[in-house]
Design a protein around this motif. Structure first.
Motif, mmCIF file in Angstrom:
data_model
loop_
_atom_site.group_PDB
_atom_site.id
_atom_site.type_symbol
_atom_site.label_atom_id
_atom_site.label_comp_id
_atom_site.label_asym_id
_atom_site.label_seq_id
_atom_site.Cartn_x
_atom_site.Cartn_y
_atom_site.Cartn_z
ATOM 1 N N PHE A 1 -100.276 13.842 -61.466
ATOM 2 C CA PHE A 1 -100.807 12.917 -59.779
ATOM 3 C C PHE A 1 -102.034 13.002 -59.954
ATOM 4 O O PHE A 1 -103.048 13.845 -60.469
ATOM 5 C CB PHE A 1 -100.777 15.022 -59.731
ATOM 6 C CG PHE A 1 -99.359 15.447 -59.519
ATOM 7 C CD1 PHE A 1 -98.258 15.159 -58.448
ATOM 8 C CD2 PHE A 1 -98.277 15.161 -59.986
ATOM 9 C CE1 PHE A 1 -97.156 15.912 -57.617
ATOM 10 C CE2 PHE A 1 -97.255 16.469 -59.682
ATOM 11 C CZ PHE A 1 -96.432 16.114 -58.616
ATOM 12 N N ASP A 2 -102.098 12.238 -59.123
ATOM 13 C CA ASP A 2 -103.868 11.251 -59.186
ATOM 14 C C ASP A 2 -105.220 12.729 -58.877
ATOM 15 O O ASP A 2 -105.813 12.562 -59.258
ATOM 16 C CB ASP A 2 -103.755 10.015 -58.219
ATOM 17 C CG ASP A 2 -103.174 8.720 -58.977
ATOM 18 O OD1 ASP A 2 -102.425 8.720 -59.568
ATOM 19 O OD2 ASP A 2 -102.627 8.445 -58.002
ATOM 20 N N ASP A 3 -104.913 13.281 -57.700
ATOM 21 C CA ASP A 3 -105.124 14.369 -57.296
ATOM 22 C C ASP A 3 -105.143 16.151 -58.057
ATOM 23 O O ASP A 3 -104.723 16.172 -57.669
ATOM 24 C CB ASP A 3 -105.244 14.426 -55.719
ATOM 25 C CG ASP A 3 -104.405 14.340 -55.739
ATOM 26 O OD1 ASP A 3 -103.038 14.658 -56.172
ATOM 27 O OD2 ASP A 3 -103.970 14.844 -53.793
ATOM 28 N N ALA A 4 -105.368 15.444 -59.639
ATOM 29 C CA ALA A 4 -104.569 16.383 -59.661
ATOM 30 C C ALA A 4 -105.573 17.284 -61.380
ATOM 31 O O ALA A 4 -106.673 16.486 -61.384
ATOM 32 C CB ALA A 4 -103.801 16.861 -61.080
ATOM 33 N N ARG A 5 -106.256 18.307 -61.103
ATOM 34 C CA ARG A 5 -106.970 19.366 -62.400
ATOM 35 C C ARG A 5 -106.372 20.416 -62.344
ATOM 36 O O ARG A 5 -106.137 21.385 -61.473
ATOM 37 C CB ARG A 5 -108.538 19.196 -61.427
ATOM 38 C CG ARG A 5 -108.625 19.632 -60.040
ATOM 39 C CD ARG A 5 -109.412 19.673 -59.502
ATOM 40 N NE ARG A 5 -109.251 20.600 -58.120
ATOM 41 C CZ ARG A 5 -110.571 21.985 -58.180
ATOM 42 N NH1 ARG A 5 -111.377 22.492 -59.216
ATOM 43 N NH2 ARG A 5 -110.365 22.385 -57.573
ATOM 44 N N GLU B 1 -104.189 22.525 -60.566
ATOM 45 C CA GLU B 1 -103.922 22.315 -58.406
ATOM 46 C C GLU B 1 -103.280 20.561 -58.377
ATOM 47 O O GLU B 1 -103.730 19.275 -59.093
ATOM 48 C CB GLU B 1 -105.275 21.716 -57.606
ATOM 49 C CG GLU B 1 -105.449 22.016 -56.666
ATOM 50 C CD GLU B 1 -106.765 22.144 -56.016
ATOM 51 O OE1 GLU B 1 -107.260 20.876 -55.309
ATOM 52 O OE2 GLU B 1 -107.325 23.073 -56.123
ATOM 53 N N ALA C 1 -101.845 18.024 -55.372
ATOM 54 C CA ALA C 1 -102.127 17.272 -54.345
ATOM 55 C C ALA C 1 -102.216 19.024 -53.451
ATOM 56 O O ALA C 1 -101.648 18.714 -52.585
ATOM 57 C CB ALA C 1 -100.691 16.810 -54.070
ATOM 58 N N GLY C 2 -103.691 19.887 -53.833
ATOM 59 C CA GLY C 2 -103.819 20.362 -53.018
ATOM 60 C C GLY C 2 -103.506 21.709 -53.416
ATOM 61 O O GLY C 2 -103.921 22.697 -52.994
ATOM 62 N N THR D 1 -100.705 17.833 -64.284
ATOM 63 C CA THR D 1 -101.838 16.435 -64.391
ATOM 64 C C THR D 1 -101.782 15.165 -64.841
ATOM 65 O O THR D 1 -102.431 14.960 -63.973
ATOM 66 C CB THR D 1 -103.104 17.650 -64.623
ATOM 67 O OG1 THR D 1 -103.387 17.878 -66.291
ATOM 68 C CG2 THR D 1 -102.646 19.082 -64.583
#
Length: 159
Positions: free
Chosen positions: A26-30, A54, A56-57, A23
């Protein structure tokens, strides 16, 4: 609707470290959920049992399951990058802390998970109907460890 198929990564005892590591890259990680071992389990109470994250989707699950089979190249995660800068960022981040580069854009991170860090230019060039251009790109790529877009561009152009 939730994702129908989710890859599950089995770690010996460091799945929580993996959650934090992935996490952070990746910038879009959670992290979307965690569950922990209770009393009487194979690990100390409070140790992460499973977690979902998650990136990158894409959903992934991590599991602390104890010693089992090690990760190998039979399964890898492919990251398609738009620019050389993006390739460099993911490459460096995934190698941090003890990862190992292999060849042709592949690496193993510090946990032994295999990744392919690939610029979209490689896919585009390899799928060109001009087989001479595609072959030059293939020959250039086979000499690389980390993929270098300017070198691919030059091979594609015949320079």
């Amino acid at each position: 609707m939730s994702q129908k198929i989710t890859p599950c990564l089995w770690f010996e005892d460091n799945a929580e470290e993996a959650l934090e590591f992935y996490t952070s890259i990746f910038d879009d990680a959670r992290v979307t959920s965690v569950s922990r071992y209770g009393e009487g389990g194979p690990f100390t109470a409070g140790t992460l049992l499973m977690g979902t994250l998650e990136l990158a989707g894409q959903q992934f699950m991590v599991l602390n399951g104890g010693p089992h089979d090690a990760f190998n190249d039979a399964v890898s995660f492919y990251i398609e990058c738009e620019t050389q800068e993006e390739v460099d960022r993911y490459w460096d981040a995934l190698l941090a802390g003890g990862g190992q580069p292999t060849q042709c854009g592949w690496l193993k991170d510090k946990f032994g998970v295999s990744w392919q860090v690939i610029p979209e230019a490689l896919r585009r060039y390899m799928n060109d109907p001009d087989q001479e251009k595609a072959q030059r790109v293939m020959e250039a790529m086979l000499k690389m460890v980390k993929i270098d877009v300017p070198t691919l561009d030059a091979a594609y152009a015949g320079r």
